[in-house]
Design an enzyme around this catalytic site. Structure first.
Site, PDB file in Angstrom:
ATOM      1  N   GLU A 190      11.885  -2.590  11.085  1.00  0.00           N
ATOM      2  CA  GLU A 190      11.532  -1.894  10.285  1.00  0.00           C
ATOM      3  C   GLU A 190      10.506  -0.767  10.785  1.00  0.00           C
ATOM      4  O   GLU A 190       9.629  -1.414  11.292  1.00  0.00           O
ATOM      5  CB  GLU A 190      11.319  -2.316   8.818  1.00  0.00           C
ATOM      6  CG  GLU A 190      11.101  -1.328   7.860  1.00  0.00           C
ATOM      7  CD  GLU A 190      10.993  -2.021   6.502  1.00  0.00           C
ATOM      8  OE1 GLU A 190      10.326  -2.870   6.524  1.00  0.00           O
ATOM      9  OE2 GLU A 190      11.243  -1.658   5.394  1.00  0.00           O
TER      10      GLU A 190
ATOM     11  N   LYS B 113      -2.676  -8.060  -7.812  1.00  0.00           N
ATOM     12  CA  LYS B 113      -3.350  -7.868  -6.630  1.00  0.00           C
ATOM     13  C   LYS B 113      -2.814  -6.950  -5.550  1.00  0.00           C
ATOM     14  O   LYS B 113      -1.660  -6.989  -5.121  1.00  0.00           O
ATOM     15  CB  LYS B 113      -3.102  -9.410  -5.752  1.00  0.00           C
ATOM     16  CG  LYS B 113      -4.264  -9.407  -4.535  1.00  0.00           C
ATOM     17  CD  LYS B 113      -3.806 -10.144  -3.237  1.00  0.00           C
ATOM     18  CE  LYS B 113      -2.810  -9.179  -2.399  1.00  0.00           C
ATOM     19  NZ  LYS B 113      -3.588  -7.897  -1.773  1.00  0.00           N
ATOM     20  N   PRO B 114      -3.486  -5.753  -5.940  1.00  0.00           N
ATOM     21  CA  PRO B 114      -3.038  -4.594  -5.020  1.00  0.00           C
ATOM     22  C   PRO B 114      -3.071  -4.890  -3.538  1.00  0.00           C
ATOM     23  O   PRO B 114      -4.091  -5.838  -3.096  1.00  0.00           O
ATOM     24  CB  PRO B 114      -3.733  -3.402  -5.562  1.00  0.00           C
ATOM     25  CG  PRO B 114      -5.020  -3.950  -6.124  1.00  0.00           C
ATOM     26  CD  PRO B 114      -4.607  -5.338  -6.523  1.00  0.00           C
TER      27      PRO B 114
ATOM     28  N   CYS C 195      10.143   1.317   2.026  1.00  0.00           N
ATOM     29  CA  CYS C 195      11.275   0.021   2.529  1.00  0.00           C
ATOM     30  C   CYS C 195      12.878   0.626   2.418  1.00  0.00           C
ATOM     31  O   CYS C 195      13.704   0.205   3.017  1.00  0.00           O
ATOM     32  CB  CYS C 195      10.909  -1.103   1.668  1.00  0.00           C
ATOM     33  SG  CYS C 195      10.879  -0.893  -0.008  1.00  0.00           S
TER      34      CYS C 195
ATOM     35  N   SER D  86      15.995   6.207  -5.441  1.00  0.00           N
ATOM     36  CA  SER D  86      15.275   5.674  -6.511  1.00  0.00           C
ATOM     37  C   SER D  86      15.359   6.205  -7.922  1.00  0.00           C
ATOM     38  O   SER D  86      15.090   7.510  -7.622  1.00  0.00           O
ATOM     39  CB  SER D  86      13.800   5.446  -5.934  1.00  0.00           C
ATOM     40  OG  SER D  86      13.945   4.696  -4.614  1.00  0.00           O
TER      41      SER D  86
ATOM     42  N   TRP E 232       0.792  -1.308   0.047  1.00  0.00           N
ATOM     43  CA  TRP E 232       0.107   0.063   0.179  1.00  0.00           C
ATOM     44  C   TRP E 232       0.832   1.350   0.086  1.00  0.00           C
ATOM     45  O   TRP E 232       0.467   2.302  -0.284  1.00  0.00           O
ATOM     46  CB  TRP E 232      -0.778   0.009   1.300  1.00  0.00           C
ATOM     47  CG  TRP E 232      -0.202  -0.465   2.611  1.00  0.00           C
ATOM     48  CD1 TRP E 232      -0.157  -1.650   3.258  1.00  0.00           C
ATOM     49  CD2 TRP E 232       0.769   0.386   3.260  1.00  0.00           C
ATOM     50  NE1 TRP E 232       0.610  -1.597   4.248  1.00  0.00           N
ATOM     51  CE2 TRP E 232       1.051  -0.252   4.345  1.00  0.00           C
ATOM     52  CE3 TRP E 232       0.857   1.634   3.110  1.00  0.00           C
ATOM     53  CZ2 TRP E 232       1.804   0.161   5.322  1.00  0.00           C
ATOM     54  CZ3 TRP E 232       1.832   2.297   4.217  1.00  0.00           C
ATOM     55  CH2 TRP E 232       2.577   1.480   5.193  1.00  0.00           C
TER      56      TRP E 232
ATOM     57  N   ARG F  65       6.111  -0.624 -11.465  1.00  0.00           N
ATOM     58  CA  ARG F  65       7.368  -1.286 -11.422  1.00  0.00           C
ATOM     59  C   ARG F  65       7.479  -2.450 -12.030  1.00  0.00           C
ATOM     60  O   ARG F  65       8.463  -3.408 -12.485  1.00  0.00           O
ATOM     61  CB  ARG F  65       8.113  -0.815 -10.453  1.00  0.00           C
ATOM     62  CG  ARG F  65       9.708  -0.840 -10.404  1.00  0.00           C
ATOM     63  CD  ARG F  65      10.189  -0.161  -9.096  1.00  0.00           C
ATOM     64  NE  ARG F  65      10.251  -0.904  -8.119  1.00  0.00           N
ATOM     65  CZ  ARG F  65      10.549  -0.340  -6.809  1.00  0.00           C
ATOM     66  NH1 ARG F  65      11.166   0.803  -6.881  1.00  0.00           N
ATOM     67  NH2 ARG F  65      10.603  -1.133  -5.677  1.00  0.00           N
TER      68      ARG F  65
ATOM     69  N   GLU G 107      10.737  -8.235  -3.409  1.00  0.00           N
ATOM     70  CA  GLU G 107      11.459  -6.923  -2.790  1.00  0.00           C
ATOM     71  C   GLU G 107      10.796  -6.979  -1.365  1.00  0.00           C
ATOM     72  O   GLU G 107       9.536  -6.403  -1.234  1.00  0.00           O
ATOM     73  CB  GLU G 107      10.756  -5.582  -3.637  1.00  0.00           C
ATOM     74  CG  GLU G 107      11.142  -5.666  -5.090  1.00  0.00           C
ATOM     75  CD  GLU G 107      12.683  -5.236  -5.354  1.00  0.00           C
ATOM     76  OE1 GLU G 107      13.250  -4.891  -4.281  1.00  0.00           O
ATOM     77  OE2 GLU G 107      13.153  -5.218  -6.217  1.00  0.00           O
ATOM     78  N   LEU G 108      11.635  -7.110  -0.399  1.00  0.00           N
ATOM     79  CA  LEU G 108      11.208  -6.972   1.076  1.00  0.00           C
ATOM     80  C   LEU G 108      11.485  -6.291   1.689  1.00  0.00           C
ATOM     81  O   LEU G 108      11.846  -5.090   1.151  1.00  0.00           O
ATOM     82  CB  LEU G 108      11.541  -8.611   1.265  1.00  0.00           C
ATOM     83  CG  LEU G 108      11.309  -9.848   0.482  1.00  0.00           C
ATOM     84  CD1 LEU G 108      11.901 -10.887   0.832  1.00  0.00           C
ATOM     85  CD2 LEU G 108       9.723  -9.859   0.197  1.00  0.00           C
TER      86      LEU G 108
HETATM   87  P1  ADP Z   1       2.825  -4.633   4.690  1.00  0.00           P
HETATM   88  O1  ADP Z   1       3.270  -4.796   6.138  1.00  0.00           O
HETATM   89  O2  ADP Z   1       3.556  -3.502   3.880  1.00  0.00           O
HETATM   90  O3  ADP Z   1       1.310  -4.128   4.507  1.00  0.00           O
HETATM   91  P2  ADP Z   1       2.424  -7.059   3.823  1.00  0.00           P
HETATM   92  O4  ADP Z   1       3.619  -8.080   3.319  1.00  0.00           O
HETATM   93  O5  ADP Z   1       1.805  -7.510   4.834  1.00  0.00           O
HETATM   94  O6  ADP Z   1       3.328  -5.763   3.653  1.00  0.00           O
HETATM   95  O7  ADP Z   1       1.440  -7.046   2.381  1.00  0.00           O
HETATM   96  C1  ADP Z   1       2.082  -6.753   1.315  1.00  0.00           C
HETATM   97  C2  ADP Z   1       0.864  -7.250   0.125  1.00  0.00           C
HETATM   98  O8  ADP Z   1       0.850  -8.643   0.265  1.00  0.00           O
HETATM   99  C3  ADP Z   1      -0.438  -6.958   0.210  1.00  0.00           C
HETATM  100  O9  ADP Z   1      -0.888  -6.684  -1.099  1.00  0.00           O
HETATM  101  C4  ADP Z   1      -1.070  -7.950   1.006  1.00  0.00           C
HETATM  102  O10 ADP Z   1      -2.488  -8.099   0.937  1.00  0.00           O
HETATM  103  C5  ADP Z   1      -0.269  -9.295   0.514  1.00  0.00           C
HETATM  104  N1  ADP Z   1      -0.306 -10.259   1.328  1.00  0.00           N
HETATM  105  C6  ADP Z   1      -0.074 -10.287   2.858  1.00  0.00           C
HETATM  106  N2  ADP Z   1      -0.063 -11.721   3.130  1.00  0.00           N
HETATM  107  C7  ADP Z   1      -0.351 -12.453   2.172  1.00  0.00           C
HETATM  108  C8  ADP Z   1      -0.380 -14.091   1.856  1.00  0.00           C
HETATM  109  N3  ADP Z   1      -0.255 -14.867   2.672  1.00  0.00           N
HETATM  110  N4  ADP Z   1      -0.415 -14.322   0.462  1.00  0.00           N
HETATM  111  C9  ADP Z   1      -0.551 -13.432  -0.275  1.00  0.00           C
HETATM  112  N5  ADP Z   1      -0.448 -12.171  -0.252  1.00  0.00           N
HETATM  113  C10 ADP Z   1      -0.327 -11.645   1.147  1.00  0.00           C
END
Ligand code: ADP
Length: 484
Positions: free
Chosen positions: A389, A182-183, A292, A449, A158, A167, A258-259
């Site tokens: 973080e 899947k946003p 990040c 960036s 988000w 990207r 990208e973690l």
């Molecule tokens: P943040 O902490 O930035 O919200 P997340 O890793 O929780 O980061 O979420 C990033 C994306 O991954 C979002 O689109 C979220 O809906 C999705 N997401 C979270 N958990 C899962 C899962 N188990 N499988 C697939 N997508 C997921």
């Protein structure tokens, strides 16, 4: 608050599948909130696993024809999409500010940055090269060619609702891959607006689908398990990335990750302290700290630490906080109450272990998920904020003595996305850049960036690179053809 109903009413709120809006197969919808007020902006269709299956049917159905579409034509569609994003920049910026919270000026910056991936990869689409060479034995010829991987799935966060999508979408479409996006459920509106833009740009139906959902894993799990899907690209937390990687492992599914980051911002004793403070403000406060690449830990040589802390505190405490759509606002709300609570938890943990608060540090009363710009100094090594973080407007400062200690402090993390170093000495800048364990290093710069540069991390910050000339490689397979 200003009435933004005209824009909200113009944003498609159904799923985007097969080049058109379709309701969720279950009829379910979910609410999108404005984090500055907590109010509901609108509702959007909530994709179910059956909708994922339909989108993959579509993606698989058009994959061959999209891959066979002339690179020039793919490029022109991307280019038109960029032009349309620019033509609607105010709508995109406002949509982002309303659903995500960042100040309008920053949203405008993201429209320019995020849109640019469409233009950049339009230019890359016609430059996918292979090679031709001969075997050292002299007995054969080697032809190396690149082919699109096939249908791909993108899961996006988000914090940059447009750029984290473009990207991935830009290089995927440029390479000849179809994509399901899947946003994040917090910010689906920007992506849904982009779906409309791609339709207007002439993208064939089915090449791109957009599936907002409140059931992320229920939707993406079956897609990852489906043999027709050929790649997962994810931006989000390291924890979720590890879960997705293990799902990908069962099919040896190619993946880009990208973690999370834990970026060090290292100020050496020879640095221009005023420039370092300018850089620190950018590296910390861009996107309200919800990036990040955000500087998470400030390691400052004790020779300049007092001056740096004093100047940073003055700048942080002078910032204007408020709803992102109000003029003059520099710091918007955090994305959710939960996110704000986790930021505050890290601040209180540091204070309880002996850190000194020089500004901010307390949740304000009132509506919206605001957190004040906060500076902590004398942060002890066992404070969680040095390990985790923070994803908020909090700068944690610790001291060190000498170059080696600065490098050691920077590398004391399992993450390795971005690092920032400030020094006036070129030899030191190069030495430290080479020693810092991260995918990206900013030297005397707080924002790194760039569409033309490879973005990505090492260690637990990820696998693969986005943008630059490297970005398109993530969507291509290398094929070797042995010739007589
Ligand atoms: P943040 O902490 O930035 O919200 P997340 O890793 O929780 O980061 O979420 C990033 C994306 O991954 C979002 O689109 C979220 O809906 C999705 N997401 C979270 N958990 C899962 C899962 N188990 N499988 C697939 N997508 C997921």
């Amino acid at each position: 608050m200003t009435d933004h109903s005209t824009l909200i009413d113009a944003i498609p709120t159904e799923l985007w599948i097969g080049g058109k809006q379709v309701p969720s197969s279950t009829g379910a919808r979910f609410s999108v909130h404005n984090p500055a007020t907590g109010a509901v902006l609108t509702t959007v269709a909530d994709a179910a696993p059956a909708d994922g299956a339909t989108a993959l049917d579509e993606a698989f159905g058009v994959q061959q024809s999209w891959a066979a579409t002339a690179p020039r034509e793919r490029a022109e569609i991307l280019r038109r999409a960029w032009e349309l994003v620019m033509a609607r920049r105010d709508d995109f910026a406002l949509a982002m500010t309303l659903e995500m919270g960042k100040p309008l000026a920053e949203s405008q910056g993201e429209v320019a940055y995020g849109g640019e991936f469409l233009r950049w990869f339009a230019e890359e689409a016609v430059r996918i090269n292979g090679r031709y060479t001969s075997s050292p034995t002299g007995t054969g010829r080697i032809l190396v060619t690149k082919q699109p991987i096939g249908p791909t799935l993108a899961i996006t966060p988000w914090n940059f609702p447009l750029a984290m999508g473009t990207r991935k979408i830009g290089p995927a479409l440029a390479a000849g891959c179809t994509m399901i996006v899947k946003p994040a459920a917090e910010t689906p509106l920007t992506m849904l607006l982009l779906g409309q833009v791609f339709a207007d740009a002439g993208l064939p139906a089915g090449v791109l689908s957009i599936l907002p959902t409140t059931s992320a894993s229920a939707l993406t799990g079956p897609l990852i398990d489906d043999a027709r899907l050929r790649k997962l690209t994810f931006t989000g937390s390291t924890g979720v990335g590890k879960i997705l990687l293990s799902q990908c492992a069962t099919r040896v599914l190619r993946s880009s990750m990208e973690l999370g980051g834990n970026a060090p911002f290292v100020v050496f004793d020879d640095a221009d302290v005023d420039a370092a403070v300018d850089g620190a403000m950018a590296a910390k406060m861009r996107n309200i700290g919800e990036a990040c690449t955000a500087a998470n830990r400030f390691h400052v040589d004790n020779a300049v630490r007092a001056e740096f802390t004093e100047k940073l505190t003055a700048r942080m405490s002078a910032l204007t906080i408020g709803p992102g759509d109000e003029s003059g606002v520099q710091v918007g709300p955090l994305i959710t109450a939960k996110q704000r609570a986790s930021v505050d938890e890290l601040v209180q943990d540091a204070v309880s272990k002996g850190a000194v608060l020089t500004t901010g540090g307390a949740i304000a009363d009132g509506e919206g998920y605001f957190y004040p710009p906060t500076v902590l100094t004398d942060v002890p090594t066992d404070a969680r904020i040095l390990r985790e973080e923070v994803f908020g407007p909090v700068a944690a400062i610790t001291g060190f003595d000498g170059e080696e200690a600065g490098i050691a402090a920077a590398n004391d993390t399992e993450f390795g996305l971005a690092a920032y170093i400030y020094t006036a000495n070129l030899d030191r800048a190069l030495r430290v850049s080479e020693s810092v364990e991260s995918g990206m290093v900013g030297v005397n710069r707080g924002v790194i960036s760039d569409v033309a540069a490879p973005f990505g991390g090492i260690k637990e910050s990820g696998i693969g690179r986005e943008a630059g000339s490297e970005g398109i490689e993530e969507y291509l397979e290398t094929k070797y053809i042995a010739l007589p």
